[in-house]
Scaffold this motif. Sequence first.
Motif, mmCIF file in Angstrom:
data_model
loop_
_atom_site.group_PDB
_atom_site.id
_atom_site.type_symbol
_atom_site.label_atom_id
_atom_site.label_comp_id
_atom_site.label_asym_id
_atom_site.label_seq_id
_atom_site.Cartn_x
_atom_site.Cartn_y
_atom_site.Cartn_z
ATOM 1 N N LEU A 183 0.851 -1.175 0.000
ATOM 2 C CA LEU A 183 0.000 0.000 0.000
ATOM 3 C C LEU A 183 0.892 1.232 0.000
ATOM 4 O O LEU A 183 1.766 1.390 0.872
ATOM 5 N N VAL A 184 0.684 2.109 -0.977
ATOM 6 C CA VAL A 184 1.459 3.339 -1.103
ATOM 7 C C VAL A 184 0.549 4.494 -0.708
ATOM 8 O O VAL A 184 -0.453 4.756 -1.381
ATOM 9 N N LEU A 185 0.886 5.182 0.391
ATOM 10 C CA LEU A 185 0.049 6.257 0.917
ATOM 11 C C LEU A 185 0.636 7.611 0.547
ATOM 12 O O LEU A 185 1.848 7.828 0.657
ATOM 13 N N SER A 186 -0.235 8.525 0.118
ATOM 14 C CA SER A 186 0.193 9.885 -0.200
ATOM 15 C C SER A 186 -0.813 10.878 0.358
ATOM 16 O O SER A 186 -1.953 10.535 0.663
ATOM 17 N N GLY A 187 -0.370 12.142 0.471
ATOM 18 C CA GLY A 187 -1.212 13.201 1.016
ATOM 19 C C GLY A 187 -0.354 14.197 1.757
ATOM 20 O O GLY A 187 0.774 13.894 2.163
#
Length: 336
Positions: A183-187
């Motif tokens: 899972l690649v999280l961005s923000g």
Amino acid sequence: MVSSHALDVSEAGPEHAETIADIIRRSFAARPVLDPPSTATDETAESVRASLEDAGGLLVERRGRPMGALLFDESRPNLLGLRRVAVDPDIQSRGVASAMVGVAEDTAEERGKDGIWLHVRSELPDTVRFWERRKYVRVAGQGDATLLEFGKTLWLARETHTPADTQALAGRLATLLRPGDLLVLSGDLGAGKTTFTQGLADGLGVRGPITSPTFVIARTHPSLADGPPLVHVDAYRLGSAGELDDLDLDASVADSVTVVEWGQGLAEQLAPDRLHIHLERRHARPGDPLGTRDPLGVAAGEADDLAESRVITVRSYGARWLGAPLRSTLLGPTEG
């Protein structure tokens, strides 16, 4: 009806059977000779009418002239199939097939489907490339592999209103995870990436606490039951994919659920199959009068209620998520 560059794409009913059957027969007859031959040229108004009555389809017209068509197939749970994707061989206009595919994906969303599937003949490389350019992924070959199955999992966006909502949404996602998932999280800072990871950890049943690993870079949280461990990575301070490679995550990815915060543009090398999850805070525009709404539809007077609101977007990549109930799992109620 959807208009795209003067193309009118509309849902077709039984009354369109003769028109669609004619397009299908002429379109497939104009293709190279295949072995075994396609059965599409055997379609009749009656067989097309039966398909339209069962699952529906699409018809593309320009100024009233039929230009393309396809049939839907709802024989698989939570998936929408595409059959007899056909473009009139007498036209030179481009964009007909692309317009149909776009509306078909919208239709799948409206019908509450998780994804789309279709079959493509391997002897038609241009057709194979058409679907690959639109992010469709090969699932499997059938028999001698002349008939290829392609699929696509639909992306989704969900709004949460509190940290508990965000964690609950992540907990739903955790029920679908298995060893090897990335899972690649961005923000932006404060968007809720670590809060989301806390919900994943709770759903996976791993040892906590889950805190931002910014200074440690990576932490491994072993399972408290028989599930996979959670590897939690913060790539904020990493300058390149090479620095991420130095963490030697490859050794643990296959056996763990790996979450990489700030990983977009860096973590994709770890696995071709992955989820990209983007978290964005919602805010009303300062100074807007009560009742005025921002582009996300938020009234200025509601700003205080949106202090913890997030829009969470989930996109899948790779064959791992084909057929997975991603949308149906995550678009249910999250509030406790």
